[in-house]
Scaffold this active site. Sequence first.
Site, PDB file in Angstrom:
ATOM      1  N   LYS A 190      29.378  24.971 -29.331  1.00 40.09           N
ATOM      2  CA  LYS A 190      28.242  24.244 -28.741  1.00 40.09           C
ATOM      3  C   LYS A 190      27.269  23.764 -29.806  1.00 40.09           C
ATOM      4  CE  LYS A 190      25.178  27.764 -29.241  1.00 40.09           C
ATOM      5  NZ  LYS A 190      23.791  27.764 -29.711  1.00 40.09           N
ATOM      6  N   THR A 247      21.356  23.960 -25.799  1.00 37.66           N
ATOM      7  CA  THR A 247      21.294  23.582 -27.214  1.00 37.66           C
ATOM      8  C   THR A 247      21.285  22.064 -27.396  1.00 37.66           C
ATOM      9  OG1 THR A 247      22.669  25.540 -27.552  1.00 37.66           O
ATOM     10  CG2 THR A 247      22.252  24.188 -29.461  1.00 37.66           C
TER      11      THR A 247
END
Length: 330
Positions: A190, A247
């Site tokens: 990620k 994120t």
Amino acid sequence: MKIAVIGGGSWGTTLADLLAKKGNETRLWVREQAVMHEMRTTRMNSWYLPDRRLAEALEVSTDPAAVAEGARHFLFAVPCQFIRSAYQRFFKYLPKNPVIICASKGIELDSLMTMSQVCEDALASLKPRFAMLSGPTFAYEVIREMPTAVTLGCKDKKAGKEVQEALSTPYFRIYTSSDVRGVELGGAIKNIIAIAAGVADGLGFGANARAALITRGLHEMSRLGKAMGGDRQTFMGLSGMGDLVLTCTGDLSRNRQVGLRLAKGQKLLDILAEMKMVAEGVKTTEAVHALREKIGVEMPLTEQVYAILYQDKDPSLAVRELMTRTLKDE
């Protein structure tokens, strides 16, 4: 529970504070004498968590032996490229069959090992029980006791239950999973997609582009995860989709900030030199790029992020090439 926390950055300090406030006998290992002195005398870690007073019961030391004494549970929260050296530093102080809780997200660059593989390799003779803590977490919010949910990947059900109970609070909820590989890969990959999302935002693209990046990034994450033995369903959960969304969209994301600044024309070395904390996605991009070549997995977003970071590719050109790839079914 008596637990040792290794790493005095924002995340390690936050988790140690959480554990101590809950009543666990918690000792935090920090590297610098000055940090230890400040935390002991003022109950503050001003470099990483300014204006947040830490639990009075939290013990802080630079001595590995003192931190490890009597503990069977060890939580490591250091940058992932230093996790092996942290294991080596504590090796002689660890008991047999320790529970190792890893809060570091990434792939070791030199070996291309995941965090569980590094643990198995470095601590094999001790027969550690490994648990991976991952999910959508900004330390800034957790230490302020804002509601947060994460996943703990652990194959040992007894150890997983112990850690789940030790760390769970009314504001920090932990789900368990036996898919360690999926949990750790979601947390690593990620960060690469977050750099891409930062680039897109920095170039002035809108919500359409961000949504597409998150969705196709999830596809890349799942594809590599399946090839490495993970369960696709894991990537739909907190350690996959949850962490990815946070994120890629949150302003506190260091990896997204790297992408934003790259899109504005700043050089990578200058960006990293000015950052207080490590952006794990930079080294993880290099590691995953090599890993996907080794395994033979197609990951176009990762390829373009790698080219921007390490081949000085123009971000606008990277976007154009992604958008004009050969058309295909979803």
